[in-house]
Design a protein around this motif. Structure first.
Motif, PDB file in Angstrom:
ATOM      1  N   LEU A 244       0.994  -1.182   0.087  1.00 20.46           N
ATOM      2  CA  LEU A 244       0.185  -0.119  -0.011  1.00 20.46           C
ATOM      3  C   LEU A 244       0.816   1.268  -0.051  1.00 20.46           C
ATOM      4  O   LEU A 244       0.367   1.985  -0.822  1.00 20.46           O
ATOM      5  CB  LEU A 244      -0.932   0.021   1.202  1.00 20.46           C
ATOM      6  CG  LEU A 244      -1.892   1.339   1.338  1.00 20.46           C
ATOM      7  CD1 LEU A 244      -2.729   1.382   0.067  1.00 20.46           C
ATOM      8  CD2 LEU A 244      -2.752   0.946   2.597  1.00 20.46           C
ATOM      9  N   LEU A 245       1.893   1.200   0.919  1.00 17.45           N
ATOM     10  CA  LEU A 245       2.763   2.432   0.831  1.00 17.45           C
ATOM     11  C   LEU A 245       3.238   2.644  -0.563  1.00 17.45           C
ATOM     12  O   LEU A 245       3.657   3.819  -1.042  1.00 17.45           O
ATOM     13  CB  LEU A 245       3.906   1.973   1.826  1.00 17.45           C
ATOM     14  CG  LEU A 245       3.804   2.347   3.152  1.00 17.45           C
ATOM     15  CD1 LEU A 245       4.844   1.857   4.269  1.00 17.45           C
ATOM     16  CD2 LEU A 245       3.223   3.539   3.647  1.00 17.45           C
ATOM     17  N   ILE A 246       3.879   1.418  -1.443  1.00 19.78           N
ATOM     18  CA  ILE A 246       4.338   1.751  -2.726  1.00 19.78           C
ATOM     19  C   ILE A 246       3.374   2.272  -3.538  1.00 19.78           C
ATOM     20  O   ILE A 246       3.619   3.301  -4.296  1.00 19.78           O
ATOM     21  CB  ILE A 246       4.772   0.352  -3.114  1.00 19.78           C
ATOM     22  CG1 ILE A 246       6.219   0.033  -2.500  1.00 19.78           C
ATOM     23  CG2 ILE A 246       5.382   0.412  -4.460  1.00 19.78           C
ATOM     24  CD1 ILE A 246       6.567  -1.662  -2.667  1.00 19.78           C
ATOM     25  N   ASN A 247       2.231   1.931  -3.692  1.00 20.14           N
ATOM     26  CA  ASN A 247       1.085   2.400  -4.327  1.00 20.14           C
ATOM     27  C   ASN A 247       1.006   3.806  -4.248  1.00 20.14           C
ATOM     28  O   ASN A 247       0.590   4.784  -5.065  1.00 20.14           O
ATOM     29  CB  ASN A 247      -0.402   1.564  -4.087  1.00 20.14           C
ATOM     30  CG  ASN A 247      -0.156   0.184  -4.662  1.00 20.14           C
ATOM     31  OD1 ASN A 247       0.592  -0.019  -5.985  1.00 20.14           O
ATOM     32  ND2 ASN A 247      -0.895  -0.859  -4.313  1.00 20.14           N
ATOM     33  N   LEU A 248       0.942   4.181  -2.934  1.00 16.37           N
ATOM     34  CA  LEU A 248       0.771   5.740  -2.429  1.00 16.37           C
ATOM     35  C   LEU A 248       2.040   6.464  -2.937  1.00 16.37           C
ATOM     36  O   LEU A 248       1.805   7.460  -3.572  1.00 16.37           O
ATOM     37  CB  LEU A 248       0.649   5.786  -0.984  1.00 16.37           C
ATOM     38  CG  LEU A 248      -0.628   5.362  -0.292  1.00 16.37           C
ATOM     39  CD1 LEU A 248      -0.688   5.568   1.126  1.00 16.37           C
ATOM     40  CD2 LEU A 248      -1.972   6.228  -0.678  1.00 16.37           C
ATOM     41  N   ARG A 249       2.885   5.922  -3.154  1.00 18.00           N
ATOM     42  CA  ARG A 249       4.313   6.649  -3.411  1.00 18.00           C
ATOM     43  C   ARG A 249       4.266   7.022  -4.989  1.00 18.00           C
ATOM     44  O   ARG A 249       4.603   7.914  -5.572  1.00 18.00           O
ATOM     45  CB  ARG A 249       5.593   5.783  -3.156  1.00 18.00           C
ATOM     46  CG  ARG A 249       5.865   6.056  -1.359  1.00 18.00           C
ATOM     47  CD  ARG A 249       7.125   5.517  -1.365  1.00 18.00           C
ATOM     48  NE  ARG A 249       7.330   5.532   0.331  1.00 18.00           N
ATOM     49  CZ  ARG A 249       7.482   4.295   1.024  1.00 18.00           C
ATOM     50  NH1 ARG A 249       7.689   3.237   0.465  1.00 18.00           N
ATOM     51  NH2 ARG A 249       8.043   4.666   2.295  1.00 18.00           N
ATOM     52  N   LYS A 250       3.695   5.828  -5.413  1.00 17.41           N
ATOM     53  CA  LYS A 250       3.372   5.910  -6.989  1.00 17.41           C
ATOM     54  C   LYS A 250       2.290   6.907  -7.525  1.00 17.41           C
ATOM     55  O   LYS A 250       2.606   7.683  -8.445  1.00 17.41           O
ATOM     56  CB  LYS A 250       3.113   4.607  -7.825  1.00 17.41           C
ATOM     57  CG  LYS A 250       4.235   3.449  -7.617  1.00 17.41           C
ATOM     58  CD  LYS A 250       3.543   2.098  -7.885  1.00 17.41           C
ATOM     59  CE  LYS A 250       2.802   1.907  -9.138  1.00 17.41           C
ATOM     60  NZ  LYS A 250       2.378   0.391  -9.500  1.00 17.41           N
ATOM     61  N   GLN A 251       1.273   7.132  -6.533  1.00 17.79           N
ATOM     62  CA  GLN A 251       0.293   8.116  -6.790  1.00 17.79           C
ATOM     63  C   GLN A 251       1.004   9.589  -6.530  1.00 17.79           C
ATOM     64  O   GLN A 251       0.526  10.554  -7.257  1.00 17.79           O
ATOM     65  CB  GLN A 251      -0.793   7.703  -5.740  1.00 17.79           C
ATOM     66  CG  GLN A 251      -1.692   6.836  -6.257  1.00 17.79           C
ATOM     67  CD  GLN A 251      -2.966   6.787  -5.132  1.00 17.79           C
ATOM     68  OE1 GLN A 251      -3.565   7.828  -4.710  1.00 17.79           O
ATOM     69  NE2 GLN A 251      -3.173   5.564  -4.786  1.00 17.79           N
ATOM     70  N   LEU A 252       1.824   9.361  -5.431  1.00 18.30           N
ATOM     71  CA  LEU A 252       2.416  10.998  -5.340  1.00 18.30           C
ATOM     72  C   LEU A 252       3.337  11.483  -6.271  1.00 18.30           C
ATOM     73  O   LEU A 252       3.285  12.515  -6.672  1.00 18.30           O
ATOM     74  CB  LEU A 252       3.243  10.814  -4.117  1.00 18.30           C
ATOM     75  CG  LEU A 252       3.931  12.113  -3.436  1.00 18.30           C
ATOM     76  CD1 LEU A 252       2.709  13.058  -3.152  1.00 18.30           C
ATOM     77  CD2 LEU A 252       4.631  11.739  -2.204  1.00 18.30           C
ATOM     78  N   VAL A 253       4.076  10.481  -6.925  1.00 17.80           N
ATOM     79  CA  VAL A 253       4.900  10.959  -8.136  1.00 17.80           C
ATOM     80  C   VAL A 253       3.963  11.100  -9.316  1.00 17.80           C
ATOM     81  O   VAL A 253       4.326  12.257  -9.845  1.00 17.80           O
ATOM     82  CB  VAL A 253       5.705   9.605  -8.538  1.00 17.80           C
ATOM     83  CG1 VAL A 253       6.404   9.857  -9.811  1.00 17.80           C
ATOM     84  CG2 VAL A 253       6.903   9.280  -7.431  1.00 17.80           C
ATOM     85  N   GLU A 254       2.985  10.633  -9.486  1.00 15.15           N
ATOM     86  CA  GLU A 254       2.143  10.954 -10.609  1.00 15.15           C
ATOM     87  C   GLU A 254       1.187  12.244 -10.496  1.00 15.15           C
ATOM     88  O   GLU A 254       1.380  12.943 -11.509  1.00 15.15           O
ATOM     89  CB  GLU A 254       0.985   9.805 -10.818  1.00 15.15           C
ATOM     90  CG  GLU A 254       1.318   8.358 -11.342  1.00 15.15           C
ATOM     91  CD  GLU A 254       1.634   8.470 -12.816  1.00 15.15           C
ATOM     92  OE1 GLU A 254       1.274   9.267 -13.469  1.00 15.15           O
ATOM     93  OE2 GLU A 254       2.358   7.495 -13.123  1.00 15.15           O
ATOM     94  N   GLN A 255       0.908  12.561  -9.116  1.00 11.77           N
ATOM     95  CA  GLN A 255       0.471  13.827  -9.160  1.00 11.77           C
ATOM     96  C   GLN A 255       1.403  14.971  -8.883  1.00 11.77           C
ATOM     97  O   GLN A 255       1.286  16.187  -9.485  1.00 11.77           O
ATOM     98  CB  GLN A 255      -0.189  13.808  -7.641  1.00 11.77           C
ATOM     99  CG  GLN A 255      -1.584  13.038  -7.512  1.00 11.77           C
ATOM    100  CD  GLN A 255      -2.673  13.260  -8.260  1.00 11.77           C
ATOM    101  OE1 GLN A 255      -2.782  14.698  -8.762  1.00 11.77           O
ATOM    102  NE2 GLN A 255      -3.377  12.297  -9.095  1.00 11.77           N
ATOM    103  N   HIS A 256       2.515  14.886  -8.696  1.00 15.86           N
ATOM    104  CA  HIS A 256       3.762  15.727  -8.783  1.00 15.86           C
ATOM    105  C   HIS A 256       3.871  15.864 -10.119  1.00 15.86           C
ATOM    106  O   HIS A 256       4.175  17.130 -10.672  1.00 15.86           O
ATOM    107  CB  HIS A 256       4.945  15.398  -8.161  1.00 15.86           C
ATOM    108  CG  HIS A 256       4.868  15.492  -6.410  1.00 15.86           C
ATOM    109  ND1 HIS A 256       5.092  16.938  -6.243  1.00 15.86           N
ATOM    110  CD2 HIS A 256       5.006  14.925  -5.464  1.00 15.86           C
ATOM    111  CE1 HIS A 256       4.922  16.967  -4.866  1.00 15.86           C
ATOM    112  NE2 HIS A 256       5.116  15.762  -4.546  1.00 15.86           N
ATOM    113  N   LYS A 257       3.861  14.820 -11.127  1.00 14.90           N
ATOM    114  CA  LYS A 257       4.129  15.234 -12.261  1.00 14.90           C
ATOM    115  C   LYS A 257       2.861  15.928 -13.010  1.00 14.90           C
ATOM    116  O   LYS A 257       3.232  16.755 -13.956  1.00 14.90           O
ATOM    117  CB  LYS A 257       3.989  13.542 -13.313  1.00 14.90           C
ATOM    118  CG  LYS A 257       4.367  13.566 -14.751  1.00 14.90           C
ATOM    119  CD  LYS A 257       4.604  12.323 -15.280  1.00 14.90           C
ATOM    120  CE  LYS A 257       4.829  12.518 -16.596  1.00 14.90           C
ATOM    121  NZ  LYS A 257       3.292  12.483 -17.600  1.00 14.90           N
TER     122      LYS A 257
END
Length: 302
Positions: A244-257
């Protein structure tokens, strides 16, 4: 032309920032995918193991890693063009990115303070000069028509009466009524073109303002998503669930982009606005996309 040269420079700078952002995103995504693959592989001997998920993650990693390498090469090409030090995978990940760029709030604030900018627009000043030149020509023709030339002059004298004498002449005006009518028509035409240009430029400027305002709304939503994900990542209970942490970090990277891409669009619109309004070439010249808008000094990197 100075305006064209400056616009090209800004395009290169924005292209550099876009390329840097894309390259960072791909390397960060690859890093997270590698962590996800490692996590799935550790679950091979458990009921949590998902072979399909592993294959998907591996496929995505191959794609993102390949794209990261290609984009790093493109980034280095632009850096060479700008005379900047080249990056590697490590330095790209550690880069602060576009922290020097003007904030979105500063862009919207400056646009809100700009009034009657259409009067300084290059297209308007050119049309206004044309009107002034036509007015001057019109006045010249008017003046010429008021100046006569004594083409012929006759004198009559009565021989019987020496005191009786008079003169008469024919006065021919320079120019013709047609010339004056033509000049008046050209003046009205030039004024109409000026009025049309003022309306058209102002409409274009207003459209750019609306587009940036729309982008500001999009960026606000993206930032809210970033805050939401960051809040979840601070939740201690989630640390017990690595996937779940990895998925959240992936979401964070996507939103920053996404947030960065929105700002890049706004910066391009901002440069178009400054160019169209004539402010891009106002003296002293400034770096309009740099925090604080410093003056452009010859021989100095801004």
């Amino acid at each position: 032309m100075l305006d064209s040269a400056l616009q090209k420079r800004y395009v290169i700078l924005l292209k550099y920032q876009e390329q840097l952002s894309t390259t960072q995103y791909l390397f960060k995504l690859s890093e997270l995918l590698a962590q996800e693959i490692s996590l799935i592989q550790r679950q091979v001997m458990t009921d949590k193991f998902n072979a399909e998920k592993l294959l998907d993650a591996e496929g995505m990693l191959v794609q993102s890693s390949g794209l990261a390498v290609l984009n790093l090469a493109r980034l280095n090409e632009i850096q060479t063009l700008l005379g900047l030090p080249l990056d590697s995978a490590e330095t790209v990940l550690d880069s602060s990115g576009g922290n020097w760029l003007i904030s979105f709030e500063a862009i919207t604030g400056r646009l809100a303070d700009m009034t009657e900018v259409s009067q300084t627009a290059p297209k308007i000043t050119d049309q206004r000069l044309k009107v002034e030149m036509t007015q001057a020509k019109n006045e010249l023709i008017k003046t010429e028509q008021q100046i006569g030339v004594n083409l012929l002059r006759f004198t009559y004298k009565d021989n019987k009466n020496d005191e009786t004498a008079f003169q008469f002449g024919i006065n021919i005006p320079l120019g013709t009524q047609f010339n004056r009518a033509e000049s008046q028509y050209q003046l009205q035409k030039a004024q109409a073109q000026l009025d049309h240009s003022i309306v058209k430029v102002q409409q274009s400027l207003d459209e750019i303002k609306k587009e940036i305002s729309w982008l500001a709304g999009e960026k606000k939503l993206a930032n809210l998503q970033i805050q939401r994900v960051q809040k979840h990542l601070k939740n201690e209970a989630l640390k017990a669930t690595p996937s779940l942490l990895i998925n959240l970090r992936k979401q964070l990277v996507e939103q920053h982009k996404k947030s960065t891409e929105i700002k890049q669009k706004a910066l391009r619109q901002y440069i178009s606005y400054l160019s169209l309004s004539g402010q891009l070439t106002e003296q002293p010249l400034r770096n309009w996309i740099h925090t604080g808008e410093p003056e452009l000094v010859p021989g100095k990197v801004n």
